[in-house]
Design a protein around this motif. Sequence first.
Motif, PDB file in Angstrom:
ATOM      1  N   GLU A 192      37.014  49.590  45.578  1.00  0.00           N
ATOM      2  CA  GLU A 192      36.026  49.279  44.545  1.00  0.00           C
ATOM      3  C   GLU A 192      36.416  49.856  43.191  1.00  0.00           C
ATOM      4  OE1 GLU A 192      32.089  50.227  45.884  1.00  0.00           O
ATOM      5  OE2 GLU A 192      32.285  48.998  47.708  1.00  0.00           O
ATOM      6  N   GLY A 193      36.936  51.080  43.189  1.00  0.00           N
ATOM      7  CA  GLY A 193      37.343  51.693  41.927  1.00  0.00           C
ATOM      8  C   GLY A 193      38.481  50.949  41.259  1.00  0.00           C
ATOM      9  N   SER A 194      39.466  50.534  42.051  1.00  0.00           N
ATOM     10  CA  SER A 194      40.618  49.828  41.475  1.00  0.00           C
ATOM     11  C   SER A 194      40.187  48.501  40.855  1.00  0.00           C
ATOM     12  CB  SER A 194      41.686  49.590  42.550  1.00  0.00           C
ATOM     13  OG  SER A 194      41.219  48.709  43.566  1.00  0.00           O
ATOM     14  N   GLN A 195      39.257  47.817  41.516  1.00  0.00           N
ATOM     15  CA  GLN A 195      38.843  46.512  41.007  1.00  0.00           C
ATOM     16  C   GLN A 195      37.910  46.631  39.796  1.00  0.00           C
ATOM     17  OE1 GLN A 195      40.581  43.826  42.338  1.00  0.00           O
ATOM     18  NE2 GLN A 195      41.496  45.749  43.009  1.00  0.00           N
ATOM     19  N   LEU A 196      37.066  47.651  39.792  1.00  0.00           N
ATOM     20  CA  LEU A 196      36.234  47.878  38.615  1.00  0.00           C
ATOM     21  C   LEU A 196      37.099  48.201  37.400  1.00  0.00           C
ATOM     22  CD1 LEU A 196      33.489  48.213  37.224  1.00  0.00           C
ATOM     23  CD2 LEU A 196      33.504  50.613  37.992  1.00  0.00           C
ATOM     24  N   GLY A 201      39.395  46.151  32.089  1.00  0.00           N
ATOM     25  CA  GLY A 201      40.530  46.037  31.193  1.00  0.00           C
ATOM     26  C   GLY A 201      41.519  47.179  31.227  1.00  0.00           C
ATOM     27  N   LEU A 202      41.431  48.075  32.202  1.00  0.00           N
ATOM     28  CA  LEU A 202      42.360  49.195  32.278  1.00  0.00           C
ATOM     29  C   LEU A 202      43.686  48.769  32.902  1.00  0.00           C
ATOM     30  CD1 LEU A 202      39.906  51.973  33.480  1.00  0.00           C
ATOM     31  CD2 LEU A 202      41.119  51.952  31.302  1.00  0.00           C
ATOM     32  N   ASP A 203      44.774  49.318  32.404  1.00  0.00           N
ATOM     33  CA  ASP A 203      46.076  49.143  33.040  1.00  0.00           C
ATOM     34  C   ASP A 203      46.025  49.842  34.398  1.00  0.00           C
ATOM     35  OD1 ASP A 203      48.868  50.502  33.648  1.00  0.00           O
ATOM     36  OD2 ASP A 203      49.267  48.707  32.464  1.00  0.00           O
ATOM     37  N   PRO A 204      46.394  49.161  35.491  1.00  0.00           N
ATOM     38  CA  PRO A 204      46.231  49.762  36.817  1.00  0.00           C
ATOM     39  C   PRO A 204      47.041  51.037  37.027  1.00  0.00           C
ATOM     40  CG  PRO A 204      47.426  47.687  36.943  1.00  0.00           C
ATOM     41  CD  PRO A 204      46.866  47.770  35.570  1.00  0.00           C
ATOM     42  N   LYS A 205      48.248  51.107  36.469  1.00  0.00           N
ATOM     43  CA  LYS A 205      49.054  52.322  36.631  1.00  0.00           C
ATOM     44  C   LYS A 205      48.455  53.475  35.830  1.00  0.00           C
ATOM     45  CE  LYS A 205      52.714  54.724  37.912  1.00  0.00           C
ATOM     46  NZ  LYS A 205      52.557  55.976  37.143  1.00  0.00           N
ATOM     47  N   VAL A 206      47.996  53.191  34.626  1.00  0.00           N
ATOM     48  CA  VAL A 206      47.363  54.244  33.820  1.00  0.00           C
ATOM     49  C   VAL A 206      46.125  54.777  34.536  1.00  0.00           C
ATOM     50  CG1 VAL A 206      46.142  54.717  31.667  1.00  0.00           C
ATOM     51  CG2 VAL A 206      48.274  53.411  31.626  1.00  0.00           C
TER      52      VAL A 206
END
Length: 316
Positions: A192-196, A201-206
């Motif tokens: 859930e956190g990764s998808q939110l 609009g967050l870069d997934p690695k950041v």
Amino acid sequence: MTDGSESQYGWIGLGNMGGPMTGNLVDAGHSVRGFDLDHRSLGDAQQRGVTPVTGIPEALEGADVVFTMLPAGQQVREVFAGEGGIFEHASQDTLLIDSSTVDFETSRWCHREAEARGLRFVDAPVSGGISGAEAATLTFMVGGRPENVEQALPFIEPMAGNTFPAGGPSAGIAAKLANNMMLGISIMAAAEGSQLAERLGLDPKVFWDIVSVSSGQSWAQKTWYPVPGIVESAAANNNYDATFRADLALKDLTLATQAGREADLSLTAAELATSQLQALADEGLGHKDCTLITKYVSPEGEAPGYTAEHDVADAA
């Protein structure tokens, strides 16, 4: 064993976990007589240096210790107490160790029945999955009478990265069920956190870097993050081919929530995680990785890195 001498192991259950575990024992210089109803598993274990036998009595012959690694409590009870089983043929000199993940009552039953027969029994379930079994880095959680646990540890050592005496009889399985329940809940949080973060609009690695040093971090987030290209060990990199199968995770959480009900506890988060794993199984995706529950976060039913084509057919 502590002096480096060879020990004779009997082993019942040579599947995805038992096969590589016995191979590591052979590599460490020990002799293993193994039995499994599946001829392919028996043949694979033979390729690892295990001596295949035709039944439980033969596996027990001359054994210093006998391990069982079986799918569920029903099989454990049958192997121990059934006709031609371990209780019928075990010597009082042989230590009995069950590394299966079973319901709490089956574990307690094993301890009671063994003690009634004058036999030594230890429950020693593992964490670490198939990769840990191959690499001899499994975590063993060991429960039983202190003297039996102490005797079990050297037999476990060639297969283990970590070994924890957890307490008295069935303390090992109690630790396993509680740990894997927490894992299931953590997987749901990472999904859930990764998808939110992605939708905002967050870069997934950041974002992963931020969480890794912040209060949202967990073992599941650091090791199985459900976004491709972030964590090398994540199933999301490989179309969610299983690191930890969803149906096996479902089994563990079902056992944990069952234990919770018997202990009169409300395990709301664990029940929700169980329902999502059940949904994967109902879709025919129990063979896929448990982190595929990420698909239930989005209204489209999609998970990053996942292509549904052929999955149900492959499962069949």
